[in-house]
Design a protein around this motif. Structure first.
Motif, PDB file in Angstrom:
ATOM      1  N   ILE A  94       0.836  -1.201   0.000  1.00 36.63           N
ATOM      2  CA  ILE A  94       0.000   0.000   0.000  1.00 36.63           C
ATOM      3  C   ILE A  94       0.874   1.255   0.000  1.00 36.63           C
ATOM      4  O   ILE A  94       1.929   1.306   0.635  1.00 36.63           O
ATOM      5  CB  ILE A  94      -0.942   0.003   1.217  1.00 36.63           C
ATOM      6  N   GLU A  95       0.401   2.279  -0.704  1.00 36.71           N
ATOM      7  CA  GLU A  95       1.058   3.578  -0.710  1.00 36.71           C
ATOM      8  C   GLU A  95       1.070   4.167   0.700  1.00 36.71           C
ATOM      9  O   GLU A  95       0.100   4.037   1.451  1.00 36.71           O
ATOM     10  CB  GLU A  95       0.311   4.518  -1.655  1.00 36.71           C
ATOM     11  N   ASP A 144     -16.151   4.884   1.882  1.00 43.72           N
ATOM     12  CA  ASP A 144     -15.285   5.893   1.296  1.00 43.72           C
ATOM     13  C   ASP A 144     -14.831   6.945   2.317  1.00 43.72           C
ATOM     14  O   ASP A 144     -14.269   7.971   1.948  1.00 43.72           O
ATOM     15  CB  ASP A 144     -15.972   6.580   0.115  1.00 43.72           C
ATOM     16  N   PRO A 180      -9.367   7.248   2.588  1.00 38.00           N
ATOM     17  CA  PRO A 180      -8.929   7.487   1.211  1.00 38.00           C
ATOM     18  C   PRO A 180      -8.652   6.206   0.443  1.00 38.00           C
ATOM     19  O   PRO A 180      -8.759   6.174  -0.779  1.00 38.00           O
ATOM     20  CB  PRO A 180      -7.651   8.313   1.390  1.00 38.00           C
ATOM     21  N   THR A 181      -8.288   5.143   1.150  1.00 38.17           N
ATOM     22  CA  THR A 181      -8.035   3.835   0.554  1.00 38.17           C
ATOM     23  C   THR A 181      -8.528   2.756   1.517  1.00 38.17           C
ATOM     24  O   THR A 181      -8.673   3.001   2.718  1.00 38.17           O
ATOM     25  CB  THR A 181      -6.532   3.606   0.289  1.00 38.17           C
ATOM     26  N   ASP A 182      -8.801   1.557   1.000  1.00 33.88           N
ATOM     27  CA  ASP A 182      -9.241   0.461   1.870  1.00 33.88           C
ATOM     28  C   ASP A 182      -8.181   0.123   2.915  1.00 33.88           C
ATOM     29  O   ASP A 182      -8.515  -0.283   4.034  1.00 33.88           O
ATOM     30  CB  ASP A 182      -9.558  -0.789   1.040  1.00 33.88           C
ATOM     31  N   SER A 183      -6.918   0.239   2.531  1.00 35.64           N
ATOM     32  CA  SER A 183      -5.812  -0.039   3.443  1.00 35.64           C
ATOM     33  C   SER A 183      -4.776   1.062   3.289  1.00 35.64           C
ATOM     34  O   SER A 183      -4.671   1.689   2.221  1.00 35.64           O
ATOM     35  CB  SER A 183      -5.175  -1.399   3.147  1.00 35.64           C
ATOM     36  N   GLY A 184      -4.008   1.297   4.336  1.00 31.74           N
ATOM     37  CA  GLY A 184      -2.996   2.343   4.241  1.00 31.74           C
ATOM     38  C   GLY A 184      -2.121   2.382   5.481  1.00 31.74           C
ATOM     39  O   GLY A 184      -2.398   1.727   6.491  1.00 31.74           O
ATOM     40  N   TRP A 211     -12.844  -1.474   9.687  1.00 32.45           N
ATOM     41  CA  TRP A 211     -11.433  -1.133   9.548  1.00 32.45           C
ATOM     42  C   TRP A 211     -10.695  -1.613  10.787  1.00 32.45           C
ATOM     43  O   TRP A 211     -11.100  -1.325  11.920  1.00 32.45           O
ATOM     44  CB  TRP A 211     -11.240   0.376   9.426  1.00 32.45           C
ATOM     45  N   TRP A 270      -8.049  11.019   7.787  1.00 32.09           N
ATOM     46  CA  TRP A 270      -8.798  10.728   6.564  1.00 32.09           C
ATOM     47  C   TRP A 270      -9.586  11.949   6.102  1.00 32.09           C
ATOM     48  O   TRP A 270      -9.577  12.283   4.911  1.00 32.09           O
ATOM     49  CB  TRP A 270      -9.783   9.570   6.801  1.00 32.09           C
TER      50      TRP A 270
END
Length: 344
Positions: free
Chosen positions: A75-76, A105, A108-112, A148, A241
């Motif tokens: 992940i980024e 949503d 910003p992403t599902d994972s990070g 999450w 987020w």
């Protein structure tokens, strides 16, 4: 290489790749699995000791290991610039998500993974303080629905972190301890449900005896469980987020030199990094809605606060209104000093 020695975008990118590579290797190792198991057993120590509990412990350990290992590698990464730490910390302290329905949503992403070069400190109910130097999140599924999984990580080598000092004390008794730990140590585990009401935080036990409360380093931001309405890591993650998507901030792609890109490629680690910084450093003013109905004759400070909005589709959302000065630019500034009065 650590974030403490870096101040540029390129330096943050190099440090992010280095930390992600080391953490991916650690989470996939036997030592990483053993630490996660010990952490879960300590976290759930109040549950009965039987076969069902042992199975639940192992299942949670497996979920954490899979989720965190994937996050560090695939992940980024985001890096929170030190100037943004105060904004996110203030927003997290003021946050109360009780009863909210969060959509997928919201993140910003599902994972990070989020790195905090200047940690936000967390004080638990027994008075211990630990720095939150990184936060990871991942979407997981369970019989009750999607959530999450949010993990808080302390910097093992931070000279100012009381948790790192405790690790050093344990290491003097067991010299092999440091070799069995990654550069970040798991200290917090929170869950935020998706499309289900966020549960209330259980009130602290006020009948607990007095304890010696640890102090955080001077000038740092502390979120205490005794006063929090949303758990610390979940509050920091959600505040980040929302704020990173607002005009107050900008997420700048950080350039990475060729040697670091090659090291990331060999380790099969995604090397993309964004540094989240303040877009505006001047005082913020709220937009006017129609003609003014009154005029201020002084300027005054408005504290940072959350505002609830509804979009055109009827979906509720929050935005963070940063602390700002309100009133005409040429008016005198009202300082508003506070006086505490003790009375029967």
């Amino acid at each position: 290489m650590t974030f403490r020695t870096e101040t540029s975008l390129a330096g943050y990118a190099r440090a992010a790749v280095e930390m992600k590579t080391r953490m991916h290797e650690y989470c996939a190792s036997t030592a990483g699995g053993e630490y996660t198991r010990a952490f879960v057993e300590t976290l759930l120590a109040s549950l009965p000791d039987d076969d069902d509990t042992a199975h639940a412990h192992q299942k949670l350990v497996d979920v954490i290991n899979r989720a965190t290992s994937a996050v560090w590698a695939q992940i980024e990464a985001y890096v929170l610039a030190p100037a943004m730490t105060a904004v996110v910390a203030a927003a997290a302290q003021a946050l109360d998500l009780t009863g909210d329905l969060l959509t997928a949503d919201a993140a910003p992403t599902d994972s990070g993974v989020l790195f905090l070069p200047e940690p936000i400190y967390h004080r638990n109910l027994i008075g211990q303080v630990s720095g939150i130097a990184a936060i990871s999140w991942a979407t997981i599924a369970s019989p009750s629905g999607r959530s999450w999984l949010i993990c808080g990580w302390a910097n093992r080598d931070d000279p100012e972190d009381p948790h790192a000092a405790r690790i050093q004390g344990y290491a003097r008794q067991d010299p092999t301890l440091r070799s069995r730990l990654g550069p970040y140590v798991l200290t917090n585990l929170d869950m935020l449900p998706i499309a289900a009401p966020v549960p209330a935080v259980a009130p602290p036990d006020v009948d607990e005896p007095d304890r010696d409360w640890e102090t955080a380093p001077d000038g740092r931001y502390v979120i205490a469980d005794s006063a929090a309405r949303t758990r610390a890591c979940a509050a920091i993650a959600y505040a980040f987020w929302r704020i990173q998507a607002q005009p107050i901030s900008v997420a700048a792609p950080a350039p990475l030199d060729r040697p670091a890109r090659r090291r990331a490629a060999r380790a099969r680690v995604v090397h993309d990094t964004r540094v989240v910084m303040l877009r505006r450093t001047s005082a913020l003013t709220e937009p006017a809605d129609g003609p003014a109905r009154w005029h201020y004759r002084v300027r005054f400070v408005v504290r940072g606060h959350w505002r609830r909005l509804t979009d055109k589709h009827g979906q509720a959302r929050r935005i963070w209104i940063h602390a700002h000065i309100k009133g005409p630019g040429d008016a005198p500034l009202l300082h508003g000093e506070k006086v505490a009065v003790l009375a029967r």
